[in-house]
Design a protein around this motif. Structure first.
Motif, short mmCIF file in Angstrom:
data_model
loop_
_atom_site.label_atom_id
_atom_site.label_comp_id
_atom_site.label_asym_id
_atom_site.label_seq_id
_atom_site.Cartn_x
_atom_site.Cartn_y
_atom_site.Cartn_z
N ALA A 1 11.07 9.62 -3.73
CA ALA A 1 12.02 8.72 -4.41
C ALA A 1 12.82 8.39 -3.06
CB ALA A 1 12.89 9.37 -5.26
N TYR A 2 13.06 8.82 -1.87
CA TYR A 2 13.96 8.24 -0.97
C TYR A 2 13.12 7.32 -0.37
CZ TYR A 2 15.75 7.72 3.97
OH TYR A 2 16.10 7.37 5.01
N LEU A 3 11.70 7.57 -0.03
CA LEU A 3 10.94 6.59 0.62
C LEU A 3 10.71 5.38 -0.19
CD1 LEU A 3 8.50 9.28 2.28
CD2 LEU A 3 10.27 7.94 3.46
N LEU A 4 10.53 5.39 -1.47
CA LEU A 4 10.24 4.45 -2.33
C LEU A 4 11.72 3.53 -2.31
CD1 LEU A 4 8.69 5.99 -5.34
CD2 LEU A 4 7.74 3.96 -3.99
N GLU B 1 0.71 -1.31 0.04
CA GLU B 1 -0.04 -0.07 -0.06
C GLU B 1 1.05 1.36 -0.07
OE1 GLU B 1 -3.88 -1.50 2.26
OE2 GLU B 1 -2.21 -1.33 3.53
N TYR B 2 1.88 1.32 0.83
CA TYR B 2 2.73 2.23 0.97
C TYR B 2 3.39 2.46 -0.65
CZ TYR B 2 3.14 3.47 5.65
OH TYR B 2 2.62 3.73 6.94
N PHE B 3 3.75 1.31 -1.27
CA PHE B 3 4.50 1.45 -2.56
C PHE B 3 3.49 1.94 -3.63
CE2 PHE B 3 5.24 -0.75 -6.64
CZ PHE B 3 6.51 -0.41 -6.86
N ALA B 4 2.33 1.53 -3.66
CA ALA B 4 1.20 2.29 -4.66
C ALA B 4 1.08 3.66 -4.26
CB ALA B 4 0.09 1.21 -4.34
N ALA B 5 1.06 4.03 -2.99
CA ALA B 5 0.80 5.57 -2.82
C ALA B 5 2.01 6.33 -3.19
CB ALA B 5 0.45 5.73 -1.30
N LEU B 6 3.26 5.67 -2.65
CA LEU B 6 4.30 6.38 -3.24
C LEU B 6 4.48 6.64 -4.57
CD1 LEU B 6 6.59 5.25 -0.20
CD2 LEU B 6 6.12 7.78 -0.51
N MET B 7 4.32 5.36 -5.58
CA MET B 7 4.62 5.59 -6.80
C MET B 7 3.40 6.62 -7.39
SD MET B 7 6.84 3.56 -7.79
CE MET B 7 6.33 3.49 -9.47
N ALA B 8 2.14 6.83 -6.94
CA ALA B 8 1.41 7.93 -7.29
C ALA B 8 1.72 9.27 -6.83
CB ALA B 8 -0.05 7.58 -6.85
N ALA B 9 2.39 9.39 -5.88
CA ALA B 9 3.15 10.37 -5.25
C ALA B 9 4.09 10.90 -6.38
CB ALA B 9 3.47 10.44 -4.09
N LEU B 10 4.78 10.02 -6.66
CA LEU B 10 6.32 10.47 -7.73
C LEU B 10 5.66 10.88 -8.94
CD1 LEU B 10 9.18 10.05 -7.90
CD2 LEU B 10 9.06 7.99 -8.83
N GLU B 11 4.68 10.11 -9.41
CA GLU B 11 4.04 10.47 -10.84
C GLU B 11 3.22 12.15 -10.59
OE1 GLU B 11 2.07 7.55 -13.47
OE2 GLU B 11 1.41 7.15 -11.32
N ASN B 12 2.79 12.46 -9.48
CA ASN B 12 2.15 13.65 -9.35
C ASN B 12 2.83 14.81 -8.48
OD1 ASN B 12 -0.51 12.70 -10.57
ND2 ASN B 12 -0.27 11.41 -9.12
N GLU C 1 7.41 19.62 -6.87
CA GLU C 1 8.51 20.25 -6.06
C GLU C 1 9.73 19.48 -5.95
OE1 GLU C 1 8.99 21.78 -1.64
OE2 GLU C 1 7.18 22.54 -2.68
N GLU C 2 10.79 19.77 -6.27
CA GLU C 2 12.10 18.82 -6.22
C GLU C 2 12.43 18.29 -4.82
OE1 GLU C 2 14.10 18.61 -8.73
OE2 GLU C 2 12.74 19.54 -10.28
N GLU C 3 12.07 19.06 -3.59
CA GLU C 3 12.42 18.69 -2.37
C GLU C 3 11.46 17.39 -2.09
OE1 GLU C 3 12.01 20.93 1.53
OE2 GLU C 3 14.04 21.26 0.83
N SER C 4 10.18 17.55 -2.54
CA SER C 4 9.26 16.49 -2.30
C SER C 4 9.61 15.51 -3.20
CB SER C 4 7.82 17.22 -2.72
OG SER C 4 7.65 18.38 -1.75
#
Length: 144
Positions: free
Chosen positions: A80-83, A58-69, A72-75
């Motif tokens: 990517a670090y959390l992934l 579930e974390y993986f899926a949510a973080l992948m969606a976050a990476l796509e969307n 902001e560089e810092e975010s």
């Protein structure tokens, strides 16, 4: 208002790779605080309306969606670090199944943020791609 230390610290990351991130909540480094904020936001989204523990997938899926969307560089670097922390804990069959989609998301993010001065972002993306590739069955490579 922003995320309070109390609300973040009340999140339970016991037994997950994110315990080390939670310990950096009071870090003077902006990148550590950003990783904590992103993790808290993702945890809130994943846990809303759910009872029981949040699993790595579930974390993986949510973080992948976050990476796509995330723009902001810092975010993006924090996502990517959390992934890079969680991807190794995702069951291999899921990593294999999501290979094409995940590889495209990582490639798009790397291209989009190619000019980023964040070595941690690029290192995390390469680490994630390495895990994706390593999870593939040998037959995938011999068929080409």
């Amino acid at each position: 208002g922003g995320l309070s230390a109390a609300s973040f610290m009340s999140c339970s990351f016991d037994g997950t790779v994110f315990e080390q991130v939670q310990q950096k909540w009071n870090s003077p480094q902006a990148s550590h605080r950003e990783a904590c904020a992103v993790l808290a936001a993702v945890s809130e989204v994943v846990s809303s309306g759910k009872s029981g523990p949040i699993v790595e997938t579930e974390y993986f899926a949510a973080l992948m969606a976050a990476l796509e969307n995330t723009e902001e560089e810092e975010s993006v670097a924090a996502v990517a670090y959390l992934l890079s922390l969680i991807i190794e804990k995702v069951p291999q069959n899921i990593v294999r199944t999501k290979f094409s989609l995940a590889a495209k998301v990582f490639q798009d993010a790397a291209t989009k943020h190619a000019e980023s001065g964040s070595s941690s972002f690029h290192r995390a993306v390469v680490r994630c791609l390495g895990v994706l590739i390593q999870a593939q069955e040998a037959a995938v490579w011999s068929d080409s």
